[in-house]
Design a protein around this motif. Structure first.
Motif, PDB file in Angstrom:
ATOM      1  N   SER A  31       0.823  -1.212   0.000  1.00  0.00           N
ATOM      2  CA  SER A  31       0.000   0.000   0.000  1.00  0.00           C
ATOM      3  C   SER A  31       0.854   1.257   0.000  1.00  0.00           C
ATOM      4  N   TYR A  58      10.618  10.103   9.113  1.00  0.00           N
ATOM      5  CA  TYR A  58      10.051  10.470   7.809  1.00  0.00           C
ATOM      6  C   TYR A  58      10.647  11.798   7.345  1.00  0.00           C
ATOM      7  N   LYS A  70       3.682  14.797   9.237  1.00  0.00           N
ATOM      8  CA  LYS A  70       2.642  14.407  10.194  1.00  0.00           C
ATOM      9  C   LYS A  70       1.436  13.828   9.456  1.00  0.00           C
ATOM     10  N   ASN A  71       0.984  14.501   8.418  1.00  0.00           N
ATOM     11  CA  ASN A  71      -0.169  14.017   7.655  1.00  0.00           C
ATOM     12  C   ASN A  71       0.118  12.665   7.004  1.00  0.00           C
ATOM     13  N   ALA A  72       1.304  12.522   6.433  1.00  0.00           N
ATOM     14  CA  ALA A  72       1.656  11.266   5.773  1.00  0.00           C
ATOM     15  C   ALA A  72       1.730  10.117   6.766  1.00  0.00           C
ATOM     16  N   GLU A  74       0.386   9.899   9.815  1.00  0.00           N
ATOM     17  CA  GLU A  74      -0.926   9.599  10.384  1.00  0.00           C
ATOM     18  C   GLU A  74      -1.790   8.836   9.389  1.00  0.00           C
ATOM     19  N   SER A  75      -1.688   9.165   8.121  1.00  0.00           N
ATOM     20  CA  SER A  75      -2.431   8.438   7.085  1.00  0.00           C
ATOM     21  C   SER A  75      -1.965   6.987   7.026  1.00  0.00           C
ATOM     22  N   MET A  76      -0.643   6.785   7.065  1.00  0.00           N
ATOM     23  CA  MET A  76      -0.096   5.427   7.031  1.00  0.00           C
ATOM     24  C   MET A  76      -0.540   4.645   8.272  1.00  0.00           C
ATOM     25  N   ARG A  78      -3.286   5.045   9.992  1.00  0.00           N
ATOM     26  CA  ARG A  78      -4.692   4.670   9.831  1.00  0.00           C
ATOM     27  C   ARG A  78      -4.832   3.462   8.899  1.00  0.00           C
ATOM     28  N   ARG A  79      -4.082   3.466   7.802  1.00  0.00           N
ATOM     29  CA  ARG A  79      -4.137   2.322   6.870  1.00  0.00           C
ATOM     30  C   ARG A  79      -3.626   1.056   7.539  1.00  0.00           C
ATOM     31  N   GLY A  84      -8.421   2.722   6.600  1.00  0.00           N
ATOM     32  CA  GLY A  84      -8.461   3.373   5.282  1.00  0.00           C
ATOM     33  C   GLY A  84      -7.635   4.544   5.268  1.00  0.00           C
TER      34      GLY A  84
END
Length: 84
Positions: A31, A58, A70-72, A74-76, A78-79, A84
């Motif tokens: 992913s 990162y 931070k956004n990247a 946190e997105s990872m 969650r996945r 998702g």
């Protein structure tokens, strides 16, 4: 001399061993494909829920700003948790 199929099977076994040893979920790697190259320590921190450390790694690896990292991350995360 081993056949191409035998060599491929052996290499796949080695990769699977390394993923288990490092605690990396192969589905998570798939992913994240196409993203930046990140060191194994990043994935360990992410898997262990140590997001601040993961963000730091990162940023060091990509040169991203704090907000982007931070956004990247946190997105990872969650996945990784299946959200998702």
């Amino acid at each position: 001399m081993e056949s191409l199929e035998e060599r491929l099977a052996r290499l796949e076994q080695q990769v699977a061993y390394l993923q288990r040893h490092l605690g990396i979920d192969p589905a998570f790697i798939d992913s994240a494909a196409g993203g930046p190259e990140l060191p194994p320590q990043f994935y360990r921190e992410l898997r262990d829920g140590k997001l601040i450390r993961a963000i730091k790694i990162y940023r060091e690896s990509t040169g991203a700003s704090l907000v982007v990292a931070k956004n990247a991350v946190e997105s990872m995360a969650r996945r990784l948790k299946g959200g998702g």
